[in-house]
Design a protein around this motif. Structure first.
Motif, PDB file in Angstrom:
ATOM      1  N   THR A 116      -4.198  30.087  19.207  1.00 25.18           N
ATOM      2  CA  THR A 116      -4.419  30.239  20.646  1.00 25.18           C
ATOM      3  C   THR A 116      -3.144  30.673  21.367  1.00 25.18           C
ATOM      4  N   TYR A 117      -1.986  30.535  20.708  1.00 22.60           N
ATOM      5  CA  TYR A 117      -0.720  30.924  21.329  1.00 22.60           C
ATOM      6  C   TYR A 117      -0.346  32.378  21.030  1.00 22.60           C
ATOM      7  N   GLY A 118      -1.190  33.099  20.275  1.00 26.70           N
ATOM      8  CA  GLY A 118      -0.849  34.449  19.843  1.00 26.70           C
ATOM      9  C   GLY A 118      -0.535  35.404  20.977  1.00 26.70           C
ATOM     10  N   GLN A 119      -1.426  35.471  21.986  1.00 24.34           N
ATOM     11  CA  GLN A 119      -1.214  36.400  23.093  1.00 24.34           C
ATOM     12  C   GLN A 119      -0.008  35.987  23.931  1.00 24.34           C
ATOM     13  N   LEU A 120       0.194  34.671  24.075  1.00 29.18           N
ATOM     14  CA  LEU A 120       1.363  34.167  24.804  1.00 29.18           C
ATOM     15  C   LEU A 120       2.650  34.647  24.139  1.00 29.18           C
ATOM     16  N   ILE A 121       2.723  34.554  22.819  1.00 26.99           N
ATOM     17  CA  ILE A 121       3.918  34.994  22.088  1.00 26.99           C
ATOM     18  C   ILE A 121       4.160  36.482  22.311  1.00 26.99           C
ATOM     19  N   CYS A 122       3.107  37.286  22.224  1.00 28.39           N
ATOM     20  CA  CYS A 122       3.246  38.734  22.432  1.00 28.39           C
ATOM     21  C   CYS A 122       3.691  39.053  23.855  1.00 28.39           C
ATOM     22  N   LEU A 124       5.315  37.086  26.019  1.00 32.43           N
ATOM     23  CA  LEU A 124       6.688  36.637  26.252  1.00 32.43           C
ATOM     24  C   LEU A 124       7.693  37.577  25.586  1.00 32.43           C
ATOM     25  N   THR A 125       7.337  38.110  24.418  1.00 36.04           N
ATOM     26  CA  THR A 125       8.221  39.083  23.755  1.00 36.04           C
ATOM     27  C   THR A 125       8.379  40.331  24.617  1.00 36.04           C
ATOM     28  N   ASP A 126       7.271  40.820  25.164  1.00 37.84           N
ATOM     29  CA  ASP A 126       7.327  41.974  26.074  1.00 37.84           C
ATOM     30  C   ASP A 126       8.214  41.685  27.278  1.00 37.84           C
ATOM     31  N   LYS A 127       8.004  40.524  27.870  1.00 34.83           N
ATOM     32  CA  LYS A 127       8.739  40.138  29.081  1.00 34.83           C
ATOM     33  C   LYS A 127      10.247  40.135  28.826  1.00 34.83           C
ATOM     34  N   VAL A 128      10.669  39.570  27.698  1.00 41.72           N
ATOM     35  CA  VAL A 128      12.097  39.486  27.392  1.00 41.72           C
ATOM     36  C   VAL A 128      12.654  40.854  27.004  1.00 41.72           C
ATOM     37  N   MET A 129      11.916  41.622  26.224  1.00 44.36           N
ATOM     38  CA  MET A 129      12.398  42.931  25.779  1.00 44.36           C
ATOM     39  C   MET A 129      12.543  43.916  26.934  1.00 44.36           C
ATOM     40  N   ASP A 300      -5.279  42.680  17.683  1.00 43.90           N
ATOM     41  CA  ASP A 300      -5.358  41.240  17.942  1.00 43.90           C
ATOM     42  C   ASP A 300      -4.198  40.536  17.240  1.00 43.90           C
ATOM     43  N   PRO A 301      -3.540  39.563  17.900  1.00 40.88           N
ATOM     44  CA  PRO A 301      -2.410  38.866  17.284  1.00 40.88           C
ATOM     45  C   PRO A 301      -2.730  38.260  15.921  1.00 40.88           C
ATOM     46  N   VAL A 302      -3.934  37.732  15.777  1.00 41.21           N
ATOM     47  CA  VAL A 302      -4.305  37.121  14.490  1.00 41.21           C
ATOM     48  C   VAL A 302      -4.372  38.184  13.401  1.00 41.21           C
ATOM     49  N   ASP A 303      -4.890  39.381  13.736  1.00 40.86           N
ATOM     50  CA  ASP A 303      -4.939  40.478  12.761  1.00 40.86           C
ATOM     51  C   ASP A 303      -3.529  40.944  12.386  1.00 40.86           C
ATOM     52  N   ILE A 304      -2.650  40.975  13.374  1.00 40.69           N
ATOM     53  CA  ILE A 304      -1.253  41.357  13.101  1.00 40.69           C
ATOM     54  C   ILE A 304      -0.639  40.380  12.100  1.00 40.69           C
ATOM     55  N   ALA A 305      -0.823  39.091  12.345  1.00 40.47           N
ATOM     56  CA  ALA A 305      -0.207  38.059  11.499  1.00 40.47           C
ATOM     57  C   ALA A 305      -0.736  38.074  10.073  1.00 40.47           C
ATOM     58  N   ARG A 306      -1.898  38.694   9.865  1.00 41.09           N
ATOM     59  CA  ARG A 306      -2.474  38.748   8.516  1.00 41.09           C
ATOM     60  C   ARG A 306      -1.954  39.920   7.690  1.00 41.09           C
ATOM     61  N   LEU A 307      -1.183  40.813   8.299  1.00 35.37           N
ATOM     62  CA  LEU A 307      -0.699  41.997   7.579  1.00 35.37           C
ATOM     63  C   LEU A 307       0.176  41.583   6.386  1.00 35.37           C
ATOM     64  N   SER A 308      -0.090  42.191   5.241  1.00 35.69           N
ATOM     65  CA  SER A 308       0.562  41.740   4.006  1.00 35.69           C
ATOM     66  C   SER A 308       2.043  42.113   3.938  1.00 35.69           C
ATOM     67  N   TYR A 309       2.408  43.356   4.341  1.00 33.79           N
ATOM     68  CA  TYR A 309       3.816  43.744   4.236  1.00 33.79           C
ATOM     69  C   TYR A 309       4.660  43.020   5.290  1.00 33.79           C
ATOM     70  N   LYS A 410       5.941  42.950  17.247  1.00 25.65           N
ATOM     71  CA  LYS A 410       5.934  43.474  18.614  1.00 25.65           C
ATOM     72  C   LYS A 410       7.185  44.319  18.883  1.00 25.65           C
ATOM     73  N   ILE A 411       8.347  43.820  18.474  1.00 21.09           N
ATOM     74  CA  ILE A 411       9.596  44.541  18.721  1.00 21.09           C
ATOM     75  C   ILE A 411       9.646  45.821  17.887  1.00 21.09           C
ATOM     76  N   ALA A 412       9.326  45.706  16.602  1.00 27.30           N
ATOM     77  CA  ALA A 412       9.436  46.873  15.712  1.00 27.30           C
ATOM     78  C   ALA A 412       8.458  47.981  16.086  1.00 27.30           C
ATOM     79  N   SER A 413       7.263  47.599  16.524  1.00 27.50           N
ATOM     80  CA  SER A 413       6.237  48.610  16.794  1.00 27.50           C
ATOM     81  C   SER A 413       6.416  49.299  18.141  1.00 27.50           C
ATOM     82  N   GLN A 414       7.137  48.669  19.082  1.00 28.51           N
ATOM     83  CA  GLN A 414       7.201  49.223  20.436  1.00 28.51           C
ATOM     84  C   GLN A 414       8.579  49.720  20.857  1.00 28.51           C
TER      85      GLN A 414
END
Length: 448
Positions: A116-122, A124-129, A300-309, A410-414
């Motif tokens: 449930t914190y996935g979107q919050l993390i994304c 906040l990362t945007d806000k700081v970056m 979706d944050p959950v889909d991102i977190a499931r990425l294998s690499y 989030k940082i690497a992709s944007q």
């Protein structure tokens, strides 16, 4: 059949005080040298006054320790951290009180709740970056600390009083910065120097201010009796043990303090290391970007977190320089054989995370950053254990790993970033953990 040895494991022969100074100032060099000379188990009297303190790095021995918690071994209180986290923290409890507290704390850290914190993390990362301008050099660990501190404050408390939230954020960051050098961190290992005229005094004053704000939040939330929030404090206020007893204010305070301090410091360091390795390794960066781009912009944050690499990059980062290089100690409860040695009650045993993570039989070319290791095979919890093991395994592991993956993605992709340093980054002691010595300096080139 292994012949049982009667002697205790050997270790470095230097005086204890000198070994302790080496442990504080150059812990990796100390472990590398001792491990090379003495092997999978050696005596390292560097943390407390115990004469026999064993560092163990063999997976079979670690399995024996972790699976025999409470039988052959006990998990004694962590006296090193007690002055920081308090008497009621899960770090310093043992036996039945520890089991009770762990059971009460587990539900808020369940995987489904963490998501449930996935979107919050994304967000906040945007806000700081967005605060970083093109061409600007910034310190990755400082930026990651700001993100992780906001994440932990939001997930632990929720935002009920913005002014108190802002005060807590500033005080906690200042308090933990007291341990940013090996010298001030060394005060943890020399209790006799924990005096008000040393930097310890500044830490204690800041800690007292943080405690006042935490107690004020607990009192107000008890009066409100609002159980609709999803933050950890709301869940803990309604939690009851098997006898129907809730947590006291003192227990709540020490657990919240532990979560706030340990929960953001370690994650910030882990994120900084991951950014360092990605931007130091063009092949890794390209593979990671290909995988992230395959999900599209609105993933979706959950889909991102499931990425294998992405997962493998984070695992390899935690392997090569684990934030904590040792597990919490175990004390031998009854005479027990470990790796052919007969250990006596009272002997302290530490799982050596760093040396295990650099075993050549598990991780060939262990000092090379190779995420593919984690795609090629699955390592057991006695071969890869950056969050510790057994009954003392880190309770916030799921949130920390989830956050690490999302912030890096989030940082690497944007954003387009490059390292601002040519020299390899080296770990440096920060409290009981190790962090990048320069914090990892990056240059913002602009958006992708």
């Amino acid at each position: 059949m292994i012949q049982v040895k009667t002697k205790q494991p050997e270790g470095p022969k230097a005086p204890k005080w000198w070994q302790k100074i080496q442990w504080i100032t150059k812990p990796l060099d100390y472990m590398d040298a001792a491990g090379q000379q003495y092997g999978d188990i050696f005596n390292a009297p560097v943390i407390s006054n115990h004469s026999c303190m064993l560092f163990v790095s063999h997976p079979q021995a670690l399995q024996q320790i972790f699976t025999n918690d409470t039988k052959q071994f006990t998990a004694p209180p962590d006296r090193l951290l007690q002055p920081i986290v308090g008497d009621h923290s899960i770090f310093v409890l043992e036996g039945n009180p520890h089991r009770r507290e762990r059971k009460l704390l587990m539900p808020p850290f369940h995987g489904e709740h963490i998501q449930t914190y996935g979107q919050l993390i994304c967000d906040l990362t945007d806000k700081v970056m967005q605060q970083v301008r093109p061409g600007q050099i910034f310190v990755a660990r400082s930026l990651a600390q700001e993100i992780s501190l906001e994440v932990i404050l939001n997930s632990v408390f929720g935002i009920h009083d913005p002014e108190r939230f802002g005060q807590l954020k500033g005080l906690i960051a200042s308090m933990m910065d007291q341990f940013k050098s090996p010298f001030t961190s060394g005060l943890l290992f020399f209790p006799a120097l924990q005096k008000d005229w040393t930097p310890w005094g500044a830490f204690r004053r800041l800690k007292q201010q943080v405690s006042q704000l935490i107690y004020a939040e607990i009192r107000e939330r008890r009066q409100q009796k609002d159980s609709s929030g999803s933050d950890i404090l709301t869940l803990l206020l309604s939690a009851q043990d098997e006898e129907g007893q809730p947590m006291t204010d003192e227990e709540l305070h020490d657990e919240l303090f532990t979560l706030l301090v340990a929960g953001h410091e370690t994650t910030a360091t882990a994120i900084a290391w991951a950014l360092y390795w990605v931007y130091r390794s063009p092949d890794v960066q390209n593979k990671l970007l290909q995988e992230l781009d395959s999900l599209g912009q609105q993933a979706d944050p959950v889909d991102i977190a499931r990425l294998s690499y992405l997962t493998a990059v984070c695992q390899e980062s935690l392997r090569i320089y684990p934030v904590a290089v040792l597990t919490v100690p175990r004390a031998v409860k009854e005479p027990v054989e470990l790796m052919g040695y007969q250990l006596q009650p009272g002997t302290r045993v530490y799982g050596c995370i760093y040396l295990t993570h650099h075993r050549q039989d598990l991780y060939p070319e262990s000092h090379q950053f190779k995420p593919e290791r984690f795609l090629a095979r699955k390592f057991s919890p006695y071969e890869f254990f950056p969050f510790g093991g057994g009954i003392r395994r880190c309770i916030g592991e799921a949130l920390a790993f989830f956050e690490m993956k999302l912030v890096l993605a989030k940082i690497a992709s944007q954003y387009q970033l490059t390292l601002a340093q040519q020299q390899p980054e080296r770990p440096q002691r920060r409290s009981v953990t190790l962090a990048p010595s320069t914090g990892v300096r990056l240059i913002m080139q602009g958006k992708r």
